[in-house]
Design a protein around this motif. Sequence first.
Motif, PDB file in Angstrom:
ATOM      1  N   ALA A   1      13.722  -3.250   2.544  1.00  0.00           N
ATOM      2  CA  ALA A   1      13.435  -2.172   3.480  1.00  0.00           C
ATOM      3  C   ALA A   1      14.583  -2.058   4.478  1.00  0.00           C
ATOM      4  O   ALA A   1      14.979  -0.973   4.879  1.00  0.00           O
ATOM      5  CB  ALA A   1      12.125  -2.425   4.207  1.00  0.00           C
ATOM      6  N   PHE A   2      15.119  -3.227   4.857  1.00  0.00           N
ATOM      7  CA  PHE A   2      16.258  -3.241   5.791  1.00  0.00           C
ATOM      8  C   PHE A   2      17.076  -4.500   5.568  1.00  0.00           C
ATOM      9  O   PHE A   2      16.596  -5.491   5.020  1.00  0.00           O
ATOM     10  CB  PHE A   2      15.795  -3.166   7.261  1.00  0.00           C
ATOM     11  CG  PHE A   2      14.968  -4.333   7.720  1.00  0.00           C
ATOM     12  CD1 PHE A   2      15.570  -5.517   8.152  1.00  0.00           C
ATOM     13  CD2 PHE A   2      13.590  -4.260   7.754  1.00  0.00           C
ATOM     14  CE1 PHE A   2      14.810  -6.592   8.575  1.00  0.00           C
ATOM     15  CE2 PHE A   2      12.812  -5.337   8.179  1.00  0.00           C
ATOM     16  CZ  PHE A   2      13.428  -6.502   8.595  1.00  0.00           C
TER      17      PHE A   2
ATOM     18  N   VAL B   1       9.940  -3.455  12.335  1.00  0.00           N
ATOM     19  CA  VAL B   1       8.595  -3.055  11.894  1.00  0.00           C
ATOM     20  C   VAL B   1       8.568  -1.561  11.574  1.00  0.00           C
ATOM     21  O   VAL B   1       8.055  -1.146  10.529  1.00  0.00           O
ATOM     22  CB  VAL B   1       7.538  -3.423  12.961  1.00  0.00           C
ATOM     23  CG1 VAL B   1       6.212  -2.749  12.674  1.00  0.00           C
ATOM     24  CG2 VAL B   1       7.376  -4.934  13.034  1.00  0.00           C
ATOM     25  N   VAL B   2       9.121  -0.748  12.458  1.00  0.00           N
ATOM     26  CA  VAL B   2       9.138   0.707  12.250  1.00  0.00           C
ATOM     27  C   VAL B   2       9.885   1.047  10.963  1.00  0.00           C
ATOM     28  O   VAL B   2       9.413   1.847  10.145  1.00  0.00           O
ATOM     29  CB  VAL B   2       9.766   1.428  13.469  1.00  0.00           C
ATOM     30  CG1 VAL B   2      10.057   2.882  13.168  1.00  0.00           C
ATOM     31  CG2 VAL B   2       8.851   1.295  14.679  1.00  0.00           C
ATOM     32  N   VAL B   3      11.040   0.422  10.763  1.00  0.00           N
ATOM     33  CA  VAL B   3      11.821   0.676   9.544  1.00  0.00           C
ATOM     34  C   VAL B   3      11.027   0.252   8.308  1.00  0.00           C
ATOM     35  O   VAL B   3      10.988   0.968   7.304  1.00  0.00           O
ATOM     36  CB  VAL B   3      13.186  -0.050   9.619  1.00  0.00           C
ATOM     37  CG1 VAL B   3      13.867  -0.112   8.263  1.00  0.00           C
ATOM     38  CG2 VAL B   3      14.089   0.634  10.630  1.00  0.00           C
ATOM     39  N   GLY B   4      10.366  -0.904   8.372  1.00  0.00           N
ATOM     40  CA  GLY B   4       9.568  -1.366   7.243  1.00  0.00           C
ATOM     41  C   GLY B   4       8.425  -0.430   6.900  1.00  0.00           C
ATOM     42  O   GLY B   4       8.148  -0.157   5.729  1.00  0.00           O
ATOM     43  N   LEU B   5       7.755   0.091   7.919  1.00  0.00           N
ATOM     44  CA  LEU B   5       6.657   1.031   7.677  1.00  0.00           C
ATOM     45  C   LEU B   5       7.166   2.342   7.087  1.00  0.00           C
ATOM     46  O   LEU B   5       6.525   2.920   6.202  1.00  0.00           O
ATOM     47  CB  LEU B   5       5.886   1.285   8.975  1.00  0.00           C
ATOM     48  CG  LEU B   5       5.090   0.090   9.508  1.00  0.00           C
ATOM     49  CD1 LEU B   5       4.479   0.415  10.863  1.00  0.00           C
ATOM     50  CD2 LEU B   5       4.022  -0.334   8.510  1.00  0.00           C
ATOM     51  N   ARG B   6       8.313   2.813   7.550  1.00  0.00           N
ATOM     52  CA  ARG B   6       8.903   4.029   6.961  1.00  0.00           C
ATOM     53  C   ARG B   6       9.268   3.789   5.501  1.00  0.00           C
ATOM     54  O   ARG B   6       9.107   4.668   4.654  1.00  0.00           O
ATOM     55  CB  ARG B   6      10.144   4.457   7.753  1.00  0.00           C
ATOM     56  CG  ARG B   6       9.814   5.088   9.060  1.00  0.00           C
ATOM     57  CD  ARG B   6      11.065   5.597   9.750  1.00  0.00           C
ATOM     58  NE  ARG B   6      10.756   6.049  11.083  1.00  0.00           N
ATOM     59  CZ  ARG B   6      11.595   6.023  12.089  1.00  0.00           C
ATOM     60  NH1 ARG B   6      12.827   5.576  11.923  1.00  0.00           N
ATOM     61  NH2 ARG B   6      11.233   6.451  13.271  1.00  0.00           N
ATOM     62  N   TRP B   7       9.779   2.585   5.204  1.00  0.00           N
ATOM     63  CA  TRP B   7      10.151   2.258   3.827  1.00  0.00           C
ATOM     64  C   TRP B   7       8.921   2.267   2.927  1.00  0.00           C
ATOM     65  O   TRP B   7       8.979   2.743   1.802  1.00  0.00           O
ATOM     66  CB  TRP B   7      10.849   0.901   3.772  1.00  0.00           C
ATOM     67  CG  TRP B   7      11.428   0.584   2.440  1.00  0.00           C
ATOM     68  CD1 TRP B   7      12.685   0.899   1.995  1.00  0.00           C
ATOM     69  CD2 TRP B   7      10.787  -0.100   1.354  1.00  0.00           C
ATOM     70  NE1 TRP B   7      12.844   0.440   0.713  1.00  0.00           N
ATOM     71  CE2 TRP B   7      11.699  -0.172   0.289  1.00  0.00           C
ATOM     72  CE3 TRP B   7       9.530  -0.658   1.184  1.00  0.00           C
ATOM     73  CZ2 TRP B   7      11.398  -0.770  -0.919  1.00  0.00           C
ATOM     74  CZ3 TRP B   7       9.212  -1.257  -0.020  1.00  0.00           C
ATOM     75  CH2 TRP B   7      10.149  -1.312  -1.059  1.00  0.00           C
TER      76      TRP B   7
END
Length: 173
Positions: A84-85, A150-156
């Motif tokens: 995810a990142f 966390v935000v990047v993971g949820l978008r992924w």
Amino acid sequence: MIQDQTQGRDRTDFISPPARGMAAQGILLHPDGVRLLMLDMAHRPCPWLPGGSSKGQESPHDTMTRLAKTQLGLDLGFADLGFAFVDHTIPKAGTNFKERFNHGFALQLTEQQASSARPLLDAGPDLQGFDWLTPDEIGERCEAHHVNRVVVGLRWLANPGYTVIMRNGVVVR
């Protein structure tokens, strides 16, 4: 003069780059699609994502698989997941932390996986337990770079297929 066997360049003054750490972290989403599993670590001031440092030549996928099992008793399949990142973390001056690359995975758990998660003694004395927190609760209790991961993971999770590159928790591209 020391010669590089493949290129013929003078390597006399070559300085090896500093050791870099590798780590893996998991954004583990509850089946309700709202809450995330966050660890309560004795030495951390805020909730922490599951995961940690890689051992030797261990891949980030193997690291996350090992630590999900060690920390939570969950046998999760990270081998087929993309990142995810990747967050390139540069230590603050005056600290003895080393530069590291944190590889983030995002996975929505099944009901069975979520109800089976247990903090394990094998994870060591620092793991005090875990909690299911909303992103807003995480934002109130954690540093910005943790919230950004966390935000990047949820978008992924909503749109898998690309990896976000970060530096010290800030999106670069």
